[in-house]
Design a protein around this motif. Structure first.
Motif, mmCIF file in Angstrom:
data_model
loop_
_atom_site.group_PDB
_atom_site.id
_atom_site.type_symbol
_atom_site.label_atom_id
_atom_site.label_comp_id
_atom_site.label_asym_id
_atom_site.label_seq_id
_atom_site.Cartn_x
_atom_site.Cartn_y
_atom_site.Cartn_z
ATOM 1 N N SER A 137 46.411 1.896 -1.970
ATOM 2 C CA SER A 137 45.009 2.004 -1.569
ATOM 3 C C SER A 137 44.064 2.344 -2.717
ATOM 4 C CB SER A 137 44.855 3.040 -0.456
ATOM 5 O OG SER A 137 45.467 2.555 0.719
ATOM 6 N N ILE A 138 44.602 2.645 -3.892
ATOM 7 C CA ILE A 138 43.726 2.922 -5.030
ATOM 8 C C ILE A 138 43.042 1.623 -5.441
ATOM 9 C CG2 ILE A 138 43.598 3.647 -7.446
ATOM 10 C CD1 ILE A 138 45.997 5.454 -6.943
ATOM 11 N N GLY A 139 41.734 1.627 -5.431
ATOM 12 C CA GLY A 139 40.959 0.446 -5.810
ATOM 13 C C GLY A 139 40.822 -0.597 -4.713
ATOM 14 N N LYS A 140 41.524 -0.428 -3.629
ATOM 15 C CA LYS A 140 41.515 -1.404 -2.534
ATOM 16 C C LYS A 140 40.116 -1.570 -1.934
ATOM 17 C CE LYS A 140 43.947 -2.158 1.851
ATOM 18 N NZ LYS A 140 44.981 -1.578 2.729
ATOM 19 N N GLY A 141 39.436 -0.454 -1.700
ATOM 20 C CA GLY A 141 38.094 -0.521 -1.124
ATOM 21 C C GLY A 141 37.094 -1.162 -2.059
ATOM 22 N N ARG A 142 37.193 -0.811 -3.332
ATOM 23 C CA ARG A 142 36.282 -1.399 -4.329
ATOM 24 C C ARG A 142 36.410 -2.928 -4.357
ATOM 25 N NH1 ARG A 142 34.334 1.508 -9.020
ATOM 26 N NH2 ARG A 142 34.342 3.735 -8.586
ATOM 27 N N LYS A 143 37.628 -3.410 -4.195
ATOM 28 C CA LYS A 143 37.864 -4.863 -4.217
ATOM 29 C C LYS A 143 37.252 -5.551 -3.006
ATOM 30 C CE LYS A 143 42.112 -4.429 -6.828
ATOM 31 N NZ LYS A 143 43.564 -4.305 -6.728
ATOM 32 N N LYS A 144 37.117 -4.828 -1.908
ATOM 33 C CA LYS A 144 36.552 -5.402 -0.688
ATOM 34 C C LYS A 144 35.034 -5.554 -0.765
ATOM 35 C CE LYS A 144 40.017 -3.805 2.587
ATOM 36 N NZ LYS A 144 40.275 -2.964 3.767
ATOM 37 N N LEU A 145 34.400 -4.756 -1.618
ATOM 38 C CA LEU A 145 32.943 -4.779 -1.702
ATOM 39 C C LEU A 145 32.457 -5.983 -2.500
ATOM 40 C CD1 LEU A 145 32.281 -0.997 -2.485
ATOM 41 C CD2 LEU A 145 31.914 -2.160 -0.297
ATOM 42 N N SER A 146 31.454 -6.658 -1.977
ATOM 43 C CA SER A 146 30.825 -7.754 -2.708
ATOM 44 C C SER A 146 29.970 -7.172 -3.832
ATOM 45 C CB SER A 146 29.948 -8.582 -1.769
ATOM 46 O OG SER A 146 28.811 -7.826 -1.372
ATOM 47 N N ALA A 147 29.521 -8.028 -4.733
ATOM 48 C CA ALA A 147 28.663 -7.575 -5.832
ATOM 49 C C ALA A 147 27.383 -6.948 -5.278
ATOM 50 C CB ALA A 147 28.339 -8.733 -6.767
ATOM 51 N N GLU A 148 26.822 -7.545 -4.253
ATOM 52 C CA GLU A 148 25.601 -7.014 -3.641
ATOM 53 C C GLU A 148 25.864 -5.649 -3.000
ATOM 54 O OE1 GLU A 148 22.784 -8.017 0.174
ATOM 55 O OE2 GLU A 148 23.488 -9.735 -1.013
ATOM 56 N N GLU A 149 26.974 -5.519 -2.307
ATOM 57 C CA GLU A 149 27.319 -4.239 -1.679
ATOM 58 C C GLU A 149 27.550 -3.161 -2.741
ATOM 59 O OE1 GLU A 149 29.550 -5.547 2.439
ATOM 60 O OE2 GLU A 149 30.642 -5.762 0.542
ATOM 61 N N LYS A 150 28.180 -3.543 -3.838
ATOM 62 C CA LYS A 150 28.398 -2.589 -4.927
ATOM 63 C C LYS A 150 27.067 -2.103 -5.488
ATOM 64 C CE LYS A 150 32.961 -4.121 -6.354
ATOM 65 N NZ LYS A 150 33.786 -4.747 -7.386
ATOM 66 N N ASP A 151 26.101 -3.025 -5.627
ATOM 67 C CA ASP A 151 24.777 -2.642 -6.134
ATOM 68 C C ASP A 151 24.103 -1.629 -5.202
ATOM 69 O OD1 ASP A 151 24.979 -4.245 -8.371
ATOM 70 O OD2 ASP A 151 23.814 -5.904 -7.517
ATOM 71 N N VAL A 152 24.176 -1.878 -3.897
ATOM 72 C CA VAL A 152 23.565 -0.971 -2.915
ATOM 73 C C VAL A 152 24.236 0.392 -2.989
ATOM 74 C CG1 VAL A 152 23.272 -0.516 -0.434
ATOM 75 C CG2 VAL A 152 22.831 -2.812 -1.343
ATOM 76 N N ALA A 153 25.567 0.406 -2.964
ATOM 77 C CA ALA A 153 26.308 1.669 -2.989
ATOM 78 C C ALA A 153 26.105 2.413 -4.307
ATOM 79 C CB ALA A 153 27.789 1.411 -2.742
ATOM 80 N N GLN A 154 26.072 1.675 -5.409
ATOM 81 C CA GLN A 154 25.900 2.301 -6.722
ATOM 82 C C GLN A 154 24.582 3.066 -6.793
ATOM 83 O OE1 GLN A 154 27.995 2.655 -9.256
ATOM 84 N NE2 GLN A 154 26.541 3.542 -10.672
#
Length: 169
Positions: A137-154
């Protein structure tokens, strides 16, 4: 009759001062996990309705615990989820020491404590509780996030990720 009791509920992070007022000798162990992995888990478990809400939940929970740890350092121990699953024995020895318990490596293989938990079958997000310790599960969630979702969360948790030593999303 129980000398050690634990609860995994993230909701408790918002009530630590109240819990501490009832249990002033209580010992608190915080398992810190990468927000980039937690956010998709909160969404999958339907604990939060949307990405921004899940990101804010991780942020406020972690910040509440950090504040409590600063106020009560002798009563608190923080470990990282990633370290726990990568090196369970080395991570758990200090936990047992903190609790004043004798460490036995067989504990890490035992399913006895978890098998008595009656709600495991009720919630999909608890399905791995009886599985062997794994780094899957390490990194598993990060891989599920799209680039747009990563931008919002970041934008919401980026400062906290950095402060806690996690990579940006």
């Amino acid at each position: 009759p129980c000398s050690v009791w634990g609860d995994k509920s993230p909701n408790n992070s918002y009530s630590l001062d109240r819990i501490f007022s009832v249990f002033p000798k209580g010992q608190f162990i915080h398992i810190l996990r990468d927000g980039g992995d937690v956010i998709p888990s909160l969404l999958a478990a339907k604990i939060r309705p949307d990405l921004a809400s899940a990101a804010r939940r991780w942020k406020t929970s972690v910040n509440a615990v950090q504040k409590f740890i600063q106020a009560h350092p002798a009563n608190c121990l923080e470990i990282r989820y990633e370290t726990l699953v990568q090196n369970p024995e080395a991570t758990m020895k200090p936990v047992f020491e903190f609790l004043g318990l004798s460490f036995d490596a067989e504990f890490l293989k035992s399913q006895a404590p978890a098998s008595s938990m009656r709600d495991l079958s009720k919630y999909d997000h608890l399905s791995n509780v009886l599985s062997p310790i794994s780094t899957d599960s390490i990194g598993k969630g990060r891989k599920k996030l799209s680039a747009e979702e990563k931008d919002v969360a970041q934008k919401i948790i980026g400062t906290d990720l950095q402060k806690l030593g996690y990579a940006p999303l």
